[in-house]
Write an enzyme that holds these catalytic residues in place. Structure first.
Site, PDB file in Angstrom:
ATOM      1  NE  ARG A  92      28.980 -52.575  29.031  1.00  0.00           N
ATOM      2  CZ  ARG A  92      29.837 -51.594  29.308  1.00  0.00           C
ATOM      3  NH1 ARG A  92      31.086 -51.870  29.648  1.00  0.00           N
ATOM      4  NH2 ARG A  92      29.448 -50.335  29.275  1.00  0.00           N
ATOM      5  CB  SER A 111      23.584 -50.219  26.651  1.00  0.00           C
ATOM      6  OG  SER A 111      24.025 -48.991  27.142  1.00  0.00           O
ATOM      7  CD  GLU A 151      25.431 -53.963  27.848  1.00  0.00           C
ATOM      8  OE1 GLU A 151      25.954 -53.145  27.075  1.00  0.00           O
ATOM      9  OE2 GLU A 151      25.176 -53.713  29.027  1.00  0.00           O
TER      10      GLU A 151
HETATM   11  C1  LIG Z   1      19.208 -47.946  33.561  1.00  0.00           C
HETATM   12  C2  LIG Z   1      20.313 -48.942  33.417  1.00  0.00           C
HETATM   13  C3  LIG Z   1      21.624 -48.501  33.240  1.00  0.00           C
HETATM   14  C4  LIG Z   1      22.676 -49.411  33.103  1.00  0.00           C
HETATM   15  N1  LIG Z   1      23.941 -48.923  32.935  1.00  0.00           N
HETATM   16  C5  LIG Z   1      24.983 -49.787  32.799  1.00  0.00           C
HETATM   17  C6  LIG Z   1      26.311 -49.291  32.634  1.00  0.00           C
HETATM   18  O1  LIG Z   1      26.570 -48.086  32.627  1.00  0.00           O
HETATM   19  N2  LIG Z   1      27.320 -50.201  32.487  1.00  0.00           N
HETATM   20  C7  LIG Z   1      27.088 -51.546  32.516  1.00  0.00           C
HETATM   21  O2  LIG Z   1      28.061 -52.318  32.387  1.00  0.00           O
HETATM   22  N3  LIG Z   1      25.830 -52.044  32.679  1.00  0.00           N
HETATM   23  C8  LIG Z   1      24.782 -51.210  32.818  1.00  0.00           C
HETATM   24  N4  LIG Z   1      23.504 -51.688  32.979  1.00  0.00           N
HETATM   25  C9  LIG Z   1      23.272 -53.155  32.937  1.00  0.00           C
HETATM   26  C10 LIG Z   1      23.185 -53.826  34.341  1.00  0.00           C
HETATM   27  O3  LIG Z   1      22.826 -52.897  35.327  1.00  0.00           O
HETATM   28  C11 LIG Z   1      24.500 -54.493  34.743  1.00  0.00           C
HETATM   29  O4  LIG Z   1      24.866 -55.462  33.797  1.00  0.00           O
HETATM   30  C12 LIG Z   1      24.387 -55.177  36.115  1.00  0.00           C
HETATM   31  O5  LIG Z   1      25.660 -55.651  36.520  1.00  0.00           O
HETATM   32  C13 LIG Z   1      23.383 -56.321  36.127  1.00  0.00           C
HETATM   33  O6  LIG Z   1      23.212 -56.700  37.491  1.00  0.00           O
HETATM   34  P1  LIG Z   1      21.941 -57.527  37.948  1.00  0.00           P
HETATM   35  O7  LIG Z   1      22.172 -57.918  39.374  1.00  0.00           O
HETATM   36  O8  LIG Z   1      20.705 -56.777  37.665  1.00  0.00           O
HETATM   37  O9  LIG Z   1      22.062 -58.819  37.005  1.00  0.00           O
HETATM   38  P2  LIG Z   1      20.850 -59.677  36.407  1.00  0.00           P
HETATM   39  O10 LIG Z   1      20.174 -58.889  35.350  1.00  0.00           O
HETATM   40  O11 LIG Z   1      20.014 -60.213  37.500  1.00  0.00           O
HETATM   41  O12 LIG Z   1      21.656 -60.860  35.738  1.00  0.00           O
HETATM   42  C14 LIG Z   1      22.403 -60.653  34.564  1.00  0.00           C
HETATM   43  C15 LIG Z   1      23.127 -61.960  34.218  1.00  0.00           C
HETATM   44  O13 LIG Z   1      24.106 -62.235  35.220  1.00  0.00           O
HETATM   45  C16 LIG Z   1      23.842 -63.482  35.850  1.00  0.00           C
HETATM   46  N5  LIG Z   1      24.130 -63.312  37.270  1.00  0.00           N
HETATM   47  C17 LIG Z   1      23.586 -62.406  38.133  1.00  0.00           C
HETATM   48  N6  LIG Z   1      24.138 -62.554  39.353  1.00  0.00           N
HETATM   49  C18 LIG Z   1      25.050 -63.550  39.254  1.00  0.00           C
HETATM   50  C19 LIG Z   1      25.940 -64.182  40.165  1.00  0.00           C
HETATM   51  N7  LIG Z   1      26.013 -63.813  41.459  1.00  0.00           N
HETATM   52  N8  LIG Z   1      26.725 -65.211  39.722  1.00  0.00           N
HETATM   53  C20 LIG Z   1      26.664 -65.612  38.427  1.00  0.00           C
HETATM   54  N9  LIG Z   1      25.840 -65.062  37.513  1.00  0.00           N
HETATM   55  C21 LIG Z   1      25.046 -64.051  37.937  1.00  0.00           C
HETATM   56  C22 LIG Z   1      22.362 -63.769  35.581  1.00  0.00           C
HETATM   57  O14 LIG Z   1      22.103 -65.163  35.603  1.00  0.00           O
HETATM   58  C23 LIG Z   1      22.190 -63.172  34.196  1.00  0.00           C
HETATM   59  O15 LIG Z   1      22.667 -64.065  33.225  1.00  0.00           O
HETATM   60  C24 LIG Z   1      22.419 -50.815  33.127  1.00  0.00           C
HETATM   61  C25 LIG Z   1      21.098 -51.267  33.307  1.00  0.00           C
HETATM   62  C26 LIG Z   1      20.066 -50.338  33.451  1.00  0.00           C
HETATM   63  C27 LIG Z   1      18.664 -50.851  33.660  1.00  0.00           C
END
Ligand SMILES: Cc1cc2nc3c(=O)[nH]c(=O)nc-3n(C[C@H](O)[C@H](O)[C@H](O)COP(=O)(O)OP(=O)(O)OC[C@H]3O[C@@H](n4cnc5c(N)ncnc54)[C@H](O)[C@@H]3O)c2cc1C
Length: 353
Positions: free
Chosen positions: A164, A243, A340
């Site tokens: 992570r 998580s 996380e």
């Molecule tokens: C129901 C559920 C299940 C999940 N299961 C998992 C799992 O199994 N494994 C796992 O690893 N994660 C899991 N996650 C967490 C999440 O989905 C991941 O971390 C995902 O990659 C976040 O993507 P996002 O576009 O929503 O990021 P955001 O929440 O929009 O951003 C997260 C962070 O990344 C930064 N960011 C976003 N895009 C960029 C970019 N293009 N360049 C630079 N920085 C950026 C943002 O500024 C912020 O700091 C889960 C979440 C939920 C709600």
């Protein structure tokens, strides 16, 4: 000069449904938009925040600067003799990419099915599930440096991936614009490494009536989706960020100490030494699963997931519950739980001490 929208609610842009406002808001559709956004922030002297799917962040206050929503979403597939390569812009939906890779007969991403969010966020915390992490397929990313306005390519090695974790957490001004993944051709009959998690193999067997080794990519994906839907809440129905805590990594000595009092402890031995403890199990032992008060709670089926049950929950309320859980786990197991999702206040990211 661009004219961002003013005073925009971010409720629809984060999966916890926290209703804070962005002083300025704009979509990023191309590289020029990033340059324009950078010029705007420099002129205004204001902070900025990039949001993807909003599924891994907690917003605790109105944001005084520019919030950018990543919307670049071109996809480019290339077939090679040894596999498939995909170049995806950051705003593509992650699970849509996984679905298409499976349809095209590529292997490597099936276990990462149904993870919410965008492609560009996948390398940020090196998303992982069921024994697979995105670092295993990623070859390079294109980056925009918001501090300097320059663009550069970063190889997978240079991304410094960990559990992570990646270099992007230490270089928050680097924006991922494009991700390149190298995928294999699925070969039925070869037991792929990603079936090493027993629950995947069992689910495939019970869903198909066939040995897991014979599973198609679609059958593996179906099994992963089935497992996830049976124990993780859909953020559209029950707002959450997945998580809330990372699985803590502790020494063999500490693991043995905890096992003396808790013989059922769920711990995975790591090749590099030490043990990874199941944070959900620790929280569950302390009776938090299903807890709910004042609109925030712990999911009934998964103690790692904090949920917003009330309509007007604040980020501060979610964090207050997280801190109570952290304190309880520390007091009872002497284990520190790290949060996380990324935490943001009115000017940018912050960390809880
Ligand atoms: C129901 C559920 C299940 C999940 N299961 C998992 C799992 O199994 N494994 C796992 O690893 N994660 C899991 N996650 C967490 C999440 O989905 C991941 O971390 C995902 O990659 C976040 O993507 P996002 O576009 O929503 O990021 P955001 O929440 O929009 O951003 C997260 C962070 O990344 C930064 N960011 C976003 N895009 C960029 C970019 N293009 N360049 C630079 N920085 C950026 C943002 O500024 C912020 O700091 C889960 C979440 C939920 C709600």
């Amino acid at each position: 000069m661009i004219k961002p929208q003013k005073n925009v609610s971010l409720k629809a842009y984060n999966t916890l449904g926290i209703d804070v406002q962005a002083a300025f808001f704009m979509l990023i559709n191309n590289l020029q938009d990033l340059h324009d956004a950078r010029d705007f922030c420099r002129l205004q002297g204001c902070p900025w925040l990039l949001i993807g799917g909003g599924s891994n962040l907690v917003l605790t206050q109105d944001f005084v600067g520019l919030v950018m929503l990543m919307a670049m979403s071109k996809l480019d597939w290339t077939s090679h003799t040894d596999g498939l390569e995909v170049c995806a812009e950051s705003g593509c939906e992650w699970d849509a990419l996984v679905a298409e890779s499976v349809t095209r007969g590529a292997s490597g991403l099936e276990n990462l099915s149904l993870i919410p969010g965008q492609v560009g966020a996948a390398p940020i915390q090196n998303i992982g599930a069921y024994g697979v992490e995105v670092k295993q397929s990623l070859r390079w990313v294109d980056v925009f440096d918001f501090n300097t306005g320059s663009c550069f390519k970063l190889t997978a090695k240079a991304c410094e991936f960990g559990y992570r974790d990646s270099i992007f957490k230490r270089q928050p001004h680097w924006i991922v614009m494009r991700v390149n993944l190298q995928l294999g051709h699925r070969v039925a009959g070869n037991k792929p490494a990603q079936l090493s998690y027993g629950i995947i193999a069992h689910t495939i067997e019970s869903m198909t009536g066939q040995p897991p080794e014979a599973a198609t990519g679609q059958q593996i994906r179906d099994a992963v989706i089935h497992i996830r839907q049976s124990k993780l809440p859909d953020p559209k129905q029950l707002p959450n960020v997945g998580s809330f805590f990372k699985n803590p990594i502790v020494s063999a000595h500490q693991t043995a100490k905890i096992e003396q009092q808790w013989p059922e402890l769920v711990a995975y031995k790591l090749e590099e030494g030490g043990f990874k403890l199941a944070a959900g199990w620790l929280i569950d032992q302390l009776g938090w699963k299903g807890y709910s008060q004042d609109g925030v709670g712990v999911h009934q089926l998964q103690a790692l997931v904090l949920v917003a049950t009330g309509a007007a929950v604040t980020g501060g309320e979610v964090l207050a519950l997280a801190q109570r859980i952290q304190a309880d786990v520390l007091a009872r197991f002497d284990v520190v739980l790290d949060i996380e999702p990324r935490l943001f206040d009115s000017r940018g990211e912050f960390w809880l001490s």
